[in-house]
Enzyme design. Structure first.
Site, short mmCIF file in Angstrom:
data_model
loop_
_atom_site.label_atom_id
_atom_site.label_comp_id
_atom_site.label_asym_id
_atom_site.label_seq_id
_atom_site.Cartn_x
_atom_site.Cartn_y
_atom_site.Cartn_z
CE1 TYR A 165 -3.35 -2.68 0.16
CE2 TYR A 165 -3.72 -2.21 2.48
CZ TYR A 165 -4.04 -2.92 1.34
OH TYR A 165 -5.03 -3.85 1.38
N PRO A 210 -16.41 -3.10 2.67
CG PRO A 210 -16.01 -2.29 4.81
CD PRO A 210 -15.31 -2.65 3.55
N GLY A 224 -16.57 0.01 -1.43
CA GLY A 224 -15.27 0.32 -2.01
C GLY A 224 -15.34 1.48 -2.99
#
Length: 318
Positions: free
Chosen positions: A91, A247, A250
């Site tokens: 990330y 959840p 996105g």
């Protein structure tokens, strides 16, 4: 992260259930009144709402907050009781890396903080743009490289939980067994405490459980994407956490008239209702919503106090 395994409070894994007078959907069975924590891997007590660090970097696309805001978000999350942070060494974009932000904001880490990272199809964040056949993160050498990168950037000598993130190739070309066995060997070296799996099928889950103890499954799941219902139940039966990514949708946020209607009744936001529904879906679901906004962070965590009725749930899943 190094810890004395016998130190600290024992995980609070007690659950209290109540049968609803209204008939909930068959898959729900019991309406959850309260369940605050989960014993991840059997020995790491985590709050059921955590935080996903991906959005702090703008990876793989989109805006990102300033460095000062990112550090403030991480610190505020911990202040509000979050002790489960999801991240990865890949990330990272334009010199901004999630692991380095976590280390700057929170090191030395609180004793109860659980950092869950991942390795897999990608070696570096930029590998996302490579053709599928050129993504080599699942080789033994590159899996070790990913583990060592996470250890180095987080500043720890043992990783709490590592998810093996399977890629999007044909599974006949990228079988799960070999990379999972590589991570199991690294666990035996003392570099990893618990193993999880991500982006897997039900068959791969069954296979993985025969190879190594599995602490968690991280897959795509939300109100509009419920293909994993049987897998969630299988995880619950095995005492394995299920951690849904995206959840609240996105990159394509959930939008539905019934979601907005339930939110209006509770004077809540639609994302809060979507998160509350996930908490009610099964006690083994742990949430890691990501955000680059302090206000949204607090809204997400507040969703844990939202109690949906059987009528709400029936409307949401109908």
């Amino acid at each position: 992260m190094s810890r004395n395994l016998d130190a600290g409070p024992k995980p609070d894994v007690g659950l209290r259930f109540v049968r609803s007078c209204d008939q909930p959907p068959k898959w729900l069975g019991w309406a959850i009144v309260t369940t605050e924590r989960w014993a991840l891997g059997g020995d790491l007590s985590v709050a059921r709402i955590g935080y996903g660090a991906m959005k702090l970097t703008g990876w793989p696309k989109g805006d990102r907050p300033s460095r000062e805001t990112s550090l403030a978000i991480l610190r505020r999350a911990v202040d509000l009781g979050v002790n489960h942070i999801d991240t990865s060494h890949y990330y990272a974009r334009d010199g901004v890396a999630a692991n380095e932000l976590i280390r700057e904001a929170l090191y030395p880490y609180p004793d109860d903080l659980v950092i869950v990272t991942k390795v897999g199809a990608l070696v570096e964040g930029s590998d996302l743009t490579l053709p599928a056949g050129e993504k080599t993160g699942l080789t033994p050498g590159n899996l070790r490289r990913g583990i060592e990168a996470n250890l180095r950037t987080l500043g720890v000598d043992c990783l709490d939980v590592v998810n093996l993130r399977m890629g999007d190739l044909d599974r006949s070309q990228t079988p799960l067994a070999a990379p999972l066995e590589t991570l199991l060997a690294l666990r035996e070296e003392g570099l990893i405490r618990h193993l999880g799996i991500s982006n897997v099928t039900a068959a791969e889950f069954t296979e993985a459980c025969k190879i190594a103890p599995i602490a968690c499954v991280q897959n795509l799941y939300n109100l509009s994407r419920r293909d994993d219902d049987p897998l969630i139940d299988a995880c619950a039966e095995g005492g394995i956490a299920y951690v849904p990514f995206f959840p609240v949708g996105g990159f394509q946020p959930l939008t539905a008239e019934h979601l907005n209607a339930v939110a209006a009744r509770h004077r809540a936001t639609a994302p809060q209702v979507a998160l509350a529904w996930l908490l009610a879906r099964s006690p083994n679901i742990l949430l890691i919503p990501g955000t680059g906004s302090l206000d949204h962070l607090e809204e997400n965590i507040a969703a844990s106090a939202l109690r949906l009725s059987a009528q709400d749930i029936a409307e949401l899943v109908g």
